[in-house]
Design a protein around this motif. Structure first.
Motif, PDB file in Angstrom:
ATOM      1  N   LYS A  83       0.805  -1.220   0.000  1.00 60.87           N
ATOM      2  CA  LYS A  83       0.000   0.000   0.000  1.00 60.87           C
ATOM      3  C   LYS A  83       0.840   1.272   0.000  1.00 60.87           C
ATOM      4  N   ASN A  84       2.003   1.244   0.670  1.00 59.66           N
ATOM      5  CA  ASN A  84       2.785   2.469   0.853  1.00 59.66           C
ATOM      6  C   ASN A  84       3.881   2.657  -0.186  1.00 59.66           C
ATOM      7  N   LEU A  85       3.969   1.773  -1.159  1.00 53.03           N
ATOM      8  CA  LEU A  85       5.061   1.826  -2.130  1.00 53.03           C
ATOM      9  C   LEU A  85       4.950   3.072  -3.009  1.00 53.03           C
ATOM     10  N   ILE A  86       6.049   3.856  -3.067  1.00 47.13           N
ATOM     11  CA  ILE A  86       6.047   5.073  -3.886  1.00 47.13           C
ATOM     12  C   ILE A  86       7.136   5.059  -4.952  1.00 47.13           C
ATOM     13  N   TRP A  87       8.109   4.137  -4.844  1.00 53.17           N
ATOM     14  CA  TRP A  87       9.192   4.088  -5.833  1.00 53.17           C
ATOM     15  C   TRP A  87       9.626   2.655  -6.054  1.00 53.17           C
ATOM     16  N   LEU A  88       9.879   2.311  -7.318  1.00 50.73           N
ATOM     17  CA  LEU A  88      10.270   0.955  -7.684  1.00 50.73           C
ATOM     18  C   LEU A  88      11.418   1.002  -8.680  1.00 50.73           C
ATOM     19  N   LYS A  89      12.503   0.326  -8.337  1.00 45.61           N
ATOM     20  CA  LYS A  89      13.624   0.148  -9.260  1.00 45.61           C
ATOM     21  C   LYS A  89      13.608  -1.305  -9.716  1.00 45.61           C
ATOM     22  N   LEU A  90      13.531  -1.507 -11.021  1.00 47.80           N
ATOM     23  CA  LEU A  90      13.315  -2.841 -11.564  1.00 47.80           C
ATOM     24  C   LEU A  90      14.424  -3.203 -12.542  1.00 47.80           C
ATOM     25  N   LYS A  91      14.987  -4.395 -12.365  1.00 49.82           N
ATOM     26  CA  LYS A  91      15.936  -4.951 -13.330  1.00 49.82           C
ATOM     27  C   LYS A  91      15.315  -6.212 -13.918  1.00 49.82           C
ATOM     28  N   CYS A  92      15.286  -6.268 -15.257  1.00 52.17           N
ATOM     29  CA  CYS A  92      14.648  -7.401 -15.928  1.00 52.17           C
ATOM     30  C   CYS A  92      15.238  -7.539 -17.330  1.00 52.17           C
ATOM     31  N   GLU A  93      15.542  -8.772 -17.730  1.00 50.02           N
ATOM     32  CA  GLU A  93      16.121  -9.020 -19.051  1.00 50.02           C
ATOM     33  C   GLU A  93      15.203  -8.535 -20.165  1.00 50.02           C
ATOM     34  N   ASP A 139      18.909  -3.004 -18.795  1.00 49.09           N
ATOM     35  CA  ASP A 139      17.841  -3.838 -18.234  1.00 49.09           C
ATOM     36  C   ASP A 139      17.228  -3.208 -16.984  1.00 49.09           C
ATOM     37  N   GLU A 140      17.325  -1.881 -16.843  1.00 49.19           N
ATOM     38  CA  GLU A 140      16.890  -1.230 -15.600  1.00 49.19           C
ATOM     39  C   GLU A 140      15.949  -0.067 -15.889  1.00 49.19           C
ATOM     40  N   ILE A 141      14.960   0.090 -15.005  1.00 43.53           N
ATOM     41  CA  ILE A 141      14.027   1.206 -15.111  1.00 43.53           C
ATOM     42  C   ILE A 141      13.548   1.587 -13.711  1.00 43.53           C
ATOM     43  N   HIS A 142      13.156   2.860 -13.539  1.00 42.33           N
ATOM     44  CA  HIS A 142      12.660   3.359 -12.259  1.00 42.33           C
ATOM     45  C   HIS A 142      11.226   3.849 -12.449  1.00 42.33           C
ATOM     46  N   PHE A 143      10.359   3.517 -11.488  1.00 45.34           N
ATOM     47  CA  PHE A 143       8.961   3.952 -11.526  1.00 45.34           C
ATOM     48  C   PHE A 143       8.639   4.766 -10.277  1.00 45.34           C
ATOM     49  N   TRP A 144       7.929   5.887 -10.481  1.00 41.55           N
ATOM     50  CA  TRP A 144       7.280   6.591  -9.381  1.00 41.55           C
ATOM     51  C   TRP A 144       5.833   6.118  -9.330  1.00 41.55           C
ATOM     52  N   MET A 168      -1.126  -1.696 -14.683  1.00 47.60           N
ATOM     53  CA  MET A 168      -0.226  -0.964 -13.790  1.00 47.60           C
ATOM     54  C   MET A 168      -0.260   0.534 -14.061  1.00 47.60           C
ATOM     55  N   SER A 169      -0.864   0.936 -15.172  1.00 46.98           N
ATOM     56  CA  SER A 169      -0.859   2.351 -15.548  1.00 46.98           C
ATOM     57  C   SER A 169      -1.585   3.213 -14.527  1.00 46.98           C
ATOM     58  N   LYS A 170      -2.563   2.637 -13.825  1.00 48.92           N
ATOM     59  CA  LYS A 170      -3.282   3.389 -12.798  1.00 48.92           C
ATOM     60  C   LYS A 170      -2.433   3.597 -11.550  1.00 48.92           C
ATOM     61  N   THR A 171      -1.387   2.785 -11.424  1.00 48.97           N
ATOM     62  CA  THR A 171      -0.521   2.850 -10.246  1.00 48.97           C
ATOM     63  C   THR A 171       0.701   3.720 -10.479  1.00 48.97           C
ATOM     64  N   VAL A 172       1.233   3.711 -11.710  1.00 46.04           N
ATOM     65  CA  VAL A 172       2.478   4.411 -12.028  1.00 46.04           C
ATOM     66  C   VAL A 172       2.192   5.865 -12.388  1.00 46.04           C
ATOM     67  N   GLU A 173       2.891   6.774 -11.717  1.00 43.41           N
ATOM     68  CA  GLU A 173       2.739   8.207 -11.980  1.00 43.41           C
ATOM     69  C   GLU A 173       3.803   8.725 -12.941  1.00 43.41           C
ATOM     70  N   ASN A 174       5.026   8.191 -12.840  1.00 42.28           N
ATOM     71  CA  ASN A 174       6.131   8.663 -13.671  1.00 42.28           C
ATOM     72  C   ASN A 174       7.150   7.542 -13.794  1.00 42.28           C
ATOM     73  N   MET A 175       8.003   7.617 -14.811  1.00 45.58           N
ATOM     74  CA  MET A 175       9.037   6.600 -14.963  1.00 45.58           C
ATOM     75  C   MET A 175      10.243   7.182 -15.682  1.00 45.58           C
ATOM     76  N   SER A 176      11.398   6.550 -15.461  1.00 46.65           N
ATOM     77  CA  SER A 176      12.619   6.949 -16.151  1.00 46.65           C
ATOM     78  C   SER A 176      12.680   6.250 -17.504  1.00 46.65           C
ATOM     79  N   HIS A 177      13.622   6.655 -18.337  1.00 48.02           N
ATOM     80  CA  HIS A 177      13.863   5.924 -19.570  1.00 48.02           C
ATOM     81  C   HIS A 177      14.612   4.631 -19.233  1.00 48.02           C
ATOM     82  N   PRO A 178      14.278   3.522 -19.874  1.00 48.08           N
ATOM     83  CA  PRO A 178      15.002   2.275 -19.590  1.00 48.08           C
ATOM     84  C   PRO A 178      16.454   2.372 -20.045  1.00 48.08           C
TER      85      PRO A 178
END
Length: 572
Positions: A523-533, A565-570, A552-562
């Motif tokens: 519930k409290n997650l505000i930032w996600l750093k993801l590594k995936c092939e 194999d890494e990306i960051h989500f707000w 997931m689009s309803k959950t994600v507010e912003n994201m970095s460019h990949p």
């Protein structure tokens, strides 16, 4: 029945201190006149210091709307957080406030700013008549940061800092005439790679500087400077009494270069120097004593930490310090470090196994160390325990245990070395033989942890057993990093029970869809750093389509460019 509003004002004000400005305002503003007055009292006193750098972007806009510029004494803004572009600096000054409205601002911190932004920002800073401290933290993607004399001519600024999170950023002095001599700047910190020729130019501009903290290199990125392997000369007299030098990693700077540099610091009283070096003369106590006796007659305090790799300890003259300075030398087959005692630095790495070259002494207090890192080179038997028994670490905030057996085989061994109750950030994993001591440590300190990094899948798997799940409490952990490929869907419920208050999550997954159920459950997650092939073959448009298809689009507010194999989500 107990009602919150029955509490006395003093207690409510104390409780307000546990909330940030945004949550306090949104929760209590407009309830009634009493709470409005209490909120006004607390908010007014807290606005002397405003730090936006760690604030979620949605909260940023709300806070800007009710903060009072005339009450602000210290302001921190950041353009980036976790590689996501949040652009706070232009938003704050273009939409909400003009610089001249911050008429009583004394300290300004601008993070994630590039050279061009700095140059365009400078003329406006002259409007701040009370500004005494100015800090820029540069983007690591910037390769060169140019300092013009206009930076130094801000008449009220006494302390000037240029920082970076890492990366190879060159700090270059503008040598174009006329040369402006600045008298009011007293403290300067440059945590960028400053070459020695640029240091010379800096000292010309600032002959009356009192304290200087620099990261020094011999290599130059300034096209007007040319250096070869000859010793470098400096002959500018300064008023500096406090000097801190960090040698840029694997720089070609020699002891002779430092000896020449110190000609400019005749009035020096406190001298700190650290770095990874290749010149063994840095380990020669007699050369240091001769240098201090001849060049630094006013020196009162001398502290150093030098590290050299793959050099035979028998060729290093470390015992030459014994007659005039108290030092410690830790050495193994890979690395040798020598440092002054008492230990003066906030970080220390112990590469196990090692031997202490210095004579045995009574138990040494490493109270300045806040971050301690253990890493083992091999499993060879050694008298390591007798070496560690002479050490005490009472104030460790961050503990990194990557491979510690057989040198530390139980929690009791660790607690004899470290005061465990002070640990707030823990990084563990890699070695399967360490799992039991890691579990015992988590049972002991998990209730106090703010962040946890786990690098071993087997250890993480052990956390789901009933006994461990009940004995380990991770409710205070806000930041969780998992450095292995994971997410077994059957553990999602247990994951959320064990880490119910995680706000920042870093994870490695085989497929993007593996993370969806976890993100939706925390519930409290505000930032996600993801590594995936899968990210290696995806563009931003592909990720956007995945967010929509996975809901997931309803959950994600912003994201970095990949990137690879890494990306960051707000998250919202």
């Amino acid at each position: 029945m107990f009602l919150f509003e029955y509490l006395p004002n003093e207690l409510i004000i104390n409780l307000f201190d546990y909330l940030d400005d945004y949550d306090r305002y949104v929760s209590f503003d407009g309830l009634n006149q009493r709470f409005d007055k209490l909120l006004l009292y607390v908010t007014h006193s807290s606005w002397f210091t405003v730090n936006f750098s760690n604030l979620h972007q949605s909260k940023f806009h709300r806070v800007c709307k009710f903060m009072k510029s005339e009450d602000t004494r210290s302001l921190t803004l950041s353009n980036y957080r976790h590689s996501v572009h949040i652009n706070q600096i232009p938003l704050f000054f273009n939409i909400y406030f003009q610089l001249d409205q911050l008429k009583y601002l004394q300290r300004l911190y601008l993070y994630g700013i590039d050279d061009n932004q700095c140059q365009s920002f400078l003329p406006k800073l002259e409007q701040l008549q009370h500004l005494s401290l100015l800090t820029f933290k540069c983007l690591t993607v910037v390769r060169q940061f140019n300092l013009s004399a206009r930076f130094l001519s801000l008449k009220t600024v006494r302390t000037l800092k240029f920082l970076s999170d890492g990366g190879q950023i060159a700090f270059v002095m503008d040598t174009s005439p006329p040369i402006i001599v600045i008298n009011h700047v007293q403290y300067l910190k440059i945590n960028l790679s400053l070459d020695i020729e640029s240091l010379n130019q800096l000292l010309i501009h600032l002959p009356h500087l009192k304290s200087l903290d620099i990261k020094l290199t011999k290599e130059t990125r300034n096209p007007v400077n040319h250096m070869d392997d000859k010793s470098l000369t400096t002959c500018i007299e300064t008023d500096i009494t406090i000097l801190t030098i960090e040698l840029y990693s694997y720089t070609r700077i020699t002891f002779n270069d430092i000896q020449e540099c110190l000609k400019s610091f005749f009035k020096l009283k406190n001298f700190i120097i650290t770095g990874i070096v290749s010149d063994r003369q840095f380990f020669d106590g007699q050369r240091w004593k001769q240098l201090i006796d001849t060049r630094l007659p006013n020196l009162e305090q001398f502290q150093f930490l030098f590290t050299i790799y793959k050099y035979e300890i028998t060729k290093l003259n470390v015992t030459s310090f014994d007659t005039w300075h108290r030092v410690q030398c830790d050495s193994n087959q890979h690395v040798t470090s020598i440092y002054t005692l008492p230990y003066a630095f906030h970080k220390q790495e112990l590469s196990l196994p090692f031997q202490s070259i210095s004579p045995k002494m009574k138990r040494t207090d490493y109270s300045r160390v806040r971050q301690l890192r253990f890493v083992s080179a091999n499993n060879a038997a050694t008298n390591e325990q007798s070496v560690l028994e002479n050490r005490c670490y009472p104030n460790i905030d961050t503990l990194i245990l990557w491979k510690i057996s057989p040198f530390l085989s139980s929690l009791n061994d660790l607690s004899n070395l470290i005061v465990l109750d002070t640990i707030r950030h823990l990084d563990i994993g890699y070695h399967a033989a360490d799992i039991q001591i890691h579990l015992d440590l988590l049972r002991q300190i998990s209730k106090n942890l703010h962040s946890l990094t786990i690098r071993n899948y087997d250890l993480f798997d052990e956390l789901w057993t009933l006994a461990n799940n009940q004995s380990i409490s991770c409710k205070t952990i806000k930041t969780l990093s998992l450095h292995f490929t994971y997410f077994n869907i059957k553990y999602v419920k247990s994951f959320c029970q064990l880490f119910p208050n995680v706000e920042e999550l870093s994870a490695v997954v085989l497929r993007l869809n593996n993370i969806c159920s976890v993100v939706k459950s925390i519930k409290n997650l505000i930032w996600l750093k993801l590594k995936c092939e899968e990210l290696k073959n995806m563009y931003t448009t592909d990720i956007t389509r995945w967010l929509i298809s996975s809901k997931m689009s309803k959950t994600v507010e912003n994201m970095s460019h990949p990137i690879n194999d890494e990306i960051h989500f707000w998250l919202k």
